[in-house]
Design a protein around this motif. Sequence first.
Motif, PDB file in Angstrom:
ATOM      1  N   ALA A   1       0.818  -1.212   0.000  1.00 32.45           N
ATOM      2  CA  ALA A   1       0.000   0.000   0.000  1.00 32.45           C
ATOM      3  C   ALA A   1       0.850   1.261   0.000  1.00 32.45           C
ATOM      4  O   ALA A   1       0.383   2.335  -0.413  1.00 32.45           O
ATOM      5  CB  ALA A   1      -0.923  -0.009   1.215  1.00 32.45           C
TER       6      ALA A   1
ATOM      7  N   ASP B   1      -6.110   2.028  -9.330  1.00 35.75           N
ATOM      8  CA  ASP B   1      -6.633   2.086  -7.957  1.00 35.75           C
ATOM      9  C   ASP B   1      -7.474   0.863  -7.615  1.00 35.75           C
ATOM     10  O   ASP B   1      -7.328   0.278  -6.529  1.00 35.75           O
ATOM     11  CB  ASP B   1      -7.456   3.366  -7.780  1.00 35.75           C
ATOM     12  N   ASP B   2      -8.353   0.482  -8.529  1.00 37.24           N
ATOM     13  CA  ASP B   2      -9.198  -0.683  -8.264  1.00 37.24           C
ATOM     14  C   ASP B   2      -8.361  -1.948  -8.179  1.00 37.24           C
ATOM     15  O   ASP B   2      -8.605  -2.826  -7.324  1.00 37.24           O
ATOM     16  CB  ASP B   2     -10.267  -0.823  -9.357  1.00 37.24           C
TER      17      ASP B   2
ATOM     18  N   ARG C   1      -5.241  -2.172  -7.304  1.00 37.90           N
ATOM     19  CA  ARG C   1      -4.477  -2.167  -6.058  1.00 37.90           C
ATOM     20  C   ARG C   1      -5.346  -2.623  -4.892  1.00 37.90           C
ATOM     21  O   ARG C   1      -4.913  -3.410  -4.034  1.00 37.90           O
ATOM     22  CB  ARG C   1      -3.938  -0.766  -5.761  1.00 37.90           C
ATOM     23  N   LEU C   2      -6.560  -2.111  -4.853  1.00 36.28           N
ATOM     24  CA  LEU C   2      -7.464  -2.482  -3.771  1.00 36.28           C
ATOM     25  C   LEU C   2      -7.694  -3.995  -3.767  1.00 36.28           C
ATOM     26  O   LEU C   2      -7.615  -4.650  -2.711  1.00 36.28           O
ATOM     27  CB  LEU C   2      -8.791  -1.735  -3.924  1.00 36.28           C
TER      28      LEU C   2
ATOM     29  N   GLN D   1     -11.882  -5.116   2.362  1.00 34.94           N
ATOM     30  CA  GLN D   1     -11.818  -3.958   1.474  1.00 34.94           C
ATOM     31  C   GLN D   1     -11.665  -2.669   2.282  1.00 34.94           C
ATOM     32  O   GLN D   1     -10.924  -1.761   1.901  1.00 34.94           O
ATOM     33  CB  GLN D   1     -13.066  -3.901   0.590  1.00 34.94           C
ATOM     34  N   SER D   2     -12.379  -2.591   3.403  1.00 40.10           N
ATOM     35  CA  SER D   2     -12.266  -1.410   4.254  1.00 40.10           C
ATOM     36  C   SER D   2     -10.846  -1.277   4.804  1.00 40.10           C
ATOM     37  O   SER D   2     -10.262  -0.181   4.842  1.00 40.10           O
ATOM     38  CB  SER D   2     -13.282  -1.494   5.394  1.00 40.10           C
TER      39      SER D   2
ATOM     40  N   ALA E   1      -8.151  -2.506   3.458  1.00 35.03           N
ATOM     41  CA  ALA E   1      -7.260  -2.188   2.346  1.00 35.03           C
ATOM     42  C   ALA E   1      -7.303  -0.695   2.037  1.00 35.03           C
ATOM     43  O   ALA E   1      -6.263  -0.050   1.806  1.00 35.03           O
ATOM     44  CB  ALA E   1      -7.637  -3.004   1.116  1.00 35.03           C
ATOM     45  N   ARG E   2      -8.526  -0.133   2.030  1.00 39.77           N
ATOM     46  CA  ARG E   2      -8.643   1.314   1.780  1.00 39.77           C
ATOM     47  C   ARG E   2      -7.930   2.110   2.876  1.00 39.77           C
ATOM     48  O   ARG E   2      -7.281   3.128   2.621  1.00 39.77           O
ATOM     49  CB  ARG E   2     -10.118   1.712   1.705  1.00 39.77           C
ATOM     50  N   GLU E   3      -8.081   1.627   4.104  1.00 37.44           N
ATOM     51  CA  GLU E   3      -7.437   2.313   5.228  1.00 37.44           C
ATOM     52  C   GLU E   3      -5.909   2.320   5.057  1.00 37.44           C
ATOM     53  O   GLU E   3      -5.246   3.337   5.306  1.00 37.44           O
ATOM     54  CB  GLU E   3      -7.825   1.623   6.533  1.00 37.44           C
TER      55      GLU E   3
ATOM     56  N   LEU F   1      -4.219   2.095   2.226  1.00 30.56           N
ATOM     57  CA  LEU F   1      -3.876   2.983   1.113  1.00 30.56           C
ATOM     58  C   LEU F   1      -3.983   4.444   1.534  1.00 30.56           C
ATOM     59  O   LEU F   1      -3.110   5.271   1.193  1.00 30.56           O
ATOM     60  CB  LEU F   1      -4.797   2.703  -0.079  1.00 30.56           C
ATOM     61  N   GLN F   2      -5.032   4.793   2.263  1.00 29.15           N
ATOM     62  CA  GLN F   2      -5.193   6.170   2.708  1.00 29.15           C
ATOM     63  C   GLN F   2      -4.094   6.568   3.693  1.00 29.15           C
ATOM     64  O   GLN F   2      -3.548   7.666   3.636  1.00 29.15           O
ATOM     65  CB  GLN F   2      -6.578   6.346   3.347  1.00 29.15           C
TER      66      GLN F   2
END
Length: 566
Positions: free
Chosen positions: A500, A526-527, A529-530, A547-548, A550-552, A554-555
């Motif tokens: 990430a 982006d998709d 990577r997620l 998924q949540s 993973a987004r965390e 990346l952010q």
Amino acid sequence: MLSSLHICNFALVQELDLEFGPGLNTITGETGAGKSLIIGAVQLLAGGRATPGSIRRGAKTCEVSGIIMLGGGDEQLRHQLEEHLQAAALPPCEDGELLIRRVLTENGSRAYVNGAAVTAGFLREIGEMLIDIHGPHDNQTLLQPSRQLSLLDTYAGLQQQVQHCRQLHEALLAIRREMAALRAEGMAPEDIELLAHQLKEIEQAELREDEEAELVERYRMATHAKRLLELVTQCRDGLAENDGSVVDQLGGFLRLLREIEQIDAARGEVFAADLGRISESIQELCVDLADYAGGLELDEEAFQQLEERLDLVQKLKRKYGGSLSEVLATAGRIRERLGRIRGRSDAIRKLQEREKEQQQAFLVACTELSAGRHAAATGLANAIEDKLQSLGFAKAAFAIQVSAAPVGASGADAVEYAFAPNVGEDMQPLKAIASSGEMARVMLAIKTVLSDADKVPILIFDEIDANVGGRVAIRVAAELAAVGSRHQVFSITHLAQIAAAGRQHYQVSKSVVADRTLVAVASLDDDGRLAEIVRMLGADSGSAAAQSHARELLQQAAQTSTSGKS
């Protein structure tokens, strides 16, 4: 940075073209997907060992090429590389692009830099300047004692002192080489006497470089003088001296022509004039023959001197050269050598004085360098140790050992980086570390601390995440991103936290097509990577929680990159 990579028929790769960006590039994929093939390809570009076994089955050749962009951020490295290319008579880098190409066949490999053929050894030299590979496929210049010393000097700001020390050392060696050359000229008295005799023998001859041809011609004429005199005398007698000579006969003919002139004045006058000129020419010829005969007369003493001079010339040629010019050149060399020998003692004495002064200045420079290194070693070691503790070695110890060494161009110190990963373990040199995962994280710590000092622009870390998880994984990711702010970094990883953190993310996959296994590499959006990070978390693709998370990740990585925190 490595901006592009082309791979053709390398192991399980049929054909692959990749574009890379600056900063941290992460490479992920299932275990056994072929991620190490990318490292293997880059290793070939860095001069690594090439074997026919790397060629894809069924193909005759394998090719790997890459373009390395030499940005303006490090003019020193760019200048050093350009000098290296120029010294090898290779084409320069156009628009800052260095093109490296490696071709493998069953019979060996060929390497090219900017389109020109080079040796694998030369490729390794520039590879060490541009690429560090840390992991199972080691190209770790930091394990080299000279590299460790150089990094300590750079950290301590001692570059000018090091350069001064090298200059003093080279000057000292030059003096010693000059003394050795003078001592080699040393000769026994009888040998010096022989040289003096040889020079005297040549000089007393008072040779002229062009006199041999003249002597030979004079001798040839002298040896034929008697016959020449006979021939000249016969000619003169027949032309003008004897009764009935040509001149007498021409006189009779002239009287006949005068009688013709009385009858036919016009034509007779012409005939008489022509014959008169002929008579005058013959008389002039006789005078010339008389002069020539006078020059042929050579007395015995003069002839003997001529023979002796010729004998001397031939003798000197046999002893000192095949021609007079070579004999005279030999005299010049002997004269110069005798001059050096006779002035040798005084010259050696002066050089010994200079050597003493130069050695003293060099030892002072070594002492100053050593003091600077000892002063900086503890601070650098402590900084590296702090980084190691944040990278999962909570009780690790790191030391930089500076010890005395035989004096050389870099001073009189030996430097070794030592590491103890756990409490109660003895310090060991870095090269003694067995675990590639430990080694990679040690290198990451060193690279982070010395990222400004270390000028190698491309860093590749493999297995950086071995035995790492949780908060340490996040810290490792942050450190990789921090190093990526000053270098181009490639990290082959199994950790979602590191994946990430990348500015670019590449996924390696393996598939079977027509009963052949193929490896492919995709640059993820982006998709993509997620989805890949969800997979790395070990969750199903449809898992909302994964998924949540993973987004965390990346952010969090994006925020860390934006804020510049390490």
